[in-house]
Write an enzyme that holds these catalytic residues in place. Sequence first.
Site, PDB file in Angstrom:
ATOM      1  N   ASN A 107      31.801  56.403  20.195  1.00  0.00           N
ATOM      2  CA  ASN A 107      31.602  55.250  19.312  1.00  0.00           C
ATOM      3  C   ASN A 107      32.686  54.212  19.509  1.00  0.00           C
ATOM      4  OD1 ASN A 107      33.302  54.592  16.645  1.00  0.00           O
ATOM      5  ND2 ASN A 107      33.583  56.775  17.104  1.00  0.00           N
ATOM      6  N   PHE A 111      35.553  49.638  12.796  1.00  0.00           N
ATOM      7  CA  PHE A 111      35.712  49.531  11.329  1.00  0.00           C
ATOM      8  C   PHE A 111      34.760  48.543  10.656  1.00  0.00           C
ATOM      9  CE2 PHE A 111      40.591  50.426  11.803  1.00  0.00           C
ATOM     10  CZ  PHE A 111      40.332  51.743  12.132  1.00  0.00           C
ATOM     11  N   SER A 171      42.622  54.915  15.520  1.00  0.00           N
ATOM     12  CA  SER A 171      41.306  54.545  16.040  1.00  0.00           C
ATOM     13  C   SER A 171      41.474  53.771  17.339  1.00  0.00           C
ATOM     14  CB  SER A 171      40.541  53.691  15.041  1.00  0.00           C
ATOM     15  OG  SER A 171      39.428  53.116  15.692  1.00  0.00           O
ATOM     16  N   ASN A 173      39.334  51.780  18.581  1.00  0.00           N
ATOM     17  CA  ASN A 173      38.400  50.653  18.625  1.00  0.00           C
ATOM     18  C   ASN A 173      38.892  49.386  17.945  1.00  0.00           C
ATOM     19  OD1 ASN A 173      36.437  52.285  20.003  1.00  0.00           O
ATOM     20  ND2 ASN A 173      36.111  53.330  18.050  1.00  0.00           N
ATOM     21  N   THR A 174      40.141  49.368  17.525  1.00  0.00           N
ATOM     22  CA  THR A 174      40.759  48.151  17.002  1.00  0.00           C
ATOM     23  C   THR A 174      41.940  47.862  17.917  1.00  0.00           C
ATOM     24  OG1 THR A 174      40.063  48.562  14.720  1.00  0.00           O
ATOM     25  CG2 THR A 174      41.988  47.142  15.026  1.00  0.00           C
ATOM     26  N   LYS A 213      47.004  59.848  10.025  1.00  0.00           N
ATOM     27  CA  LYS A 213      46.001  60.369  10.972  1.00  0.00           C
ATOM     28  C   LYS A 213      46.354  59.923  12.380  1.00  0.00           C
ATOM     29  CE  LYS A 213      41.054  60.830  11.866  1.00  0.00           C
ATOM     30  NZ  LYS A 213      39.709  60.643  11.310  1.00  0.00           N
ATOM     31  N   ASN A 242      41.992  61.997  15.574  1.00  0.00           N
ATOM     32  CA  ASN A 242      40.930  60.998  15.704  1.00  0.00           C
ATOM     33  C   ASN A 242      40.163  61.244  17.020  1.00  0.00           C
ATOM     34  OD1 ASN A 242      39.471  58.496  15.281  1.00  0.00           O
ATOM     35  ND2 ASN A 242      41.213  57.852  14.025  1.00  0.00           N
TER      36      ASN A 242
END
Length: 334
Positions: A107, A111, A171, A173-174, A213, A242
């Site tokens: 994925n 967010f 994450s 993805n940022t 995390k 993560n």
Amino acid sequence: MVYPLARSALFLLPPEKAHALTLGAVRLRGKVIPPQPPAGGPINVMGLSFSNRIGLAAGFDKNAVAVDGWFSLGFGHVEVGTVTPRPQAGNPRPRIYRLTGDEAIINRMGFPNDGAERAAARLRSRHSSGVVGVNIGKNATTLLERAIDDYLFCLRTVFPVADYVTVNVSSPNTAGLRSLQDPEQLVPLLSGVVAEAHELQRRHGRRVPVVLKISPDLTTAELREVAGAAASIPVAGIIATNTTITRDGLESRRRVPETGGLSGRPLFAKSSAAVRVLRERLGPDMPIIGVGGVSSAADARALRQAGADLVQAYTALVYRGPRLVHELADALRD
Ligand SMILES: Cc1cc2nc3c(=O)[nH]c(=O)nc-3n(C[C@H](O)[C@H](O)[C@H](O)COP(=O)(O)O)c2cc1C
């Protein structure tokens, strides 16, 4: 319905449609079926009382729309979010891919969420009393140097309704988010968040543990460093891990699609190794929440043996269905 049947139908849909349908079904379930009786508890971790050791990992219910439903499925805790200060749309679709043969997902959601205030409002009206964690992050448009402002905003917003708060710096993805794990940036960030949590505790008369995390892509040396930094603050616990940007352990023959974070079975080797390193570095007292590729009772037990106090799952629910919750909770009965 028997899950394999439901799964066949859901897998005909694009992953994000299937996700929305599932979330809707869980939400409805929460309106009619009360929380399942506790199995395996009560268990005390971070000063909180859990009915069992299994939790829903962040990202499935980003906006806290189905919390009562998750507890009706038997979870001992539910982590909602990631939420950011302002609502944001996330990355363009498609942004979720099933790797069915591997029981994995890639994925790059980025967010998408309704913002911290909407999530807090929903949590205020929940009926179940199980432990709810709120996972917080930064908006995509917030400069990294100002990231702490976003974490503090989210912390203040959700503090009255969260049982714990997760600082998500892992994450993939940022852009740049994971660089906040560098101790030079991590220590001031966590110190600021934990100090604010103490201040809020005085004001609201309730204690909300702050947990960190982390990513599975840290080297062993980096893991030890991050663990040391987190323990020096101290945070109340660490969630490992993560999703990974590596594609290790994939058996899928076809070309692995796209960029993003990989979750599910191939992640288990990394997440369990990370938990083991953290436990060795931190000693017996620091709470560790293990997550990443837990798909069976044996996985849950192995992660617990590696040092996890609590275990979370996300991707395996997609492949194995809701029965997995009880299976995992039973496996970790003391
Ligand atoms: C579609 C999707 C969205 C996710 N969103 C988030 C998120 O918003 N915040 C977060 O901390 N983790 C997020 N995660 C990561 C999970 O919480 C978990 O750490 C990871 O998927 C490993 O567990 P699993 O193998 O059981 O899925 C997401 C995972 C997936 C598959």
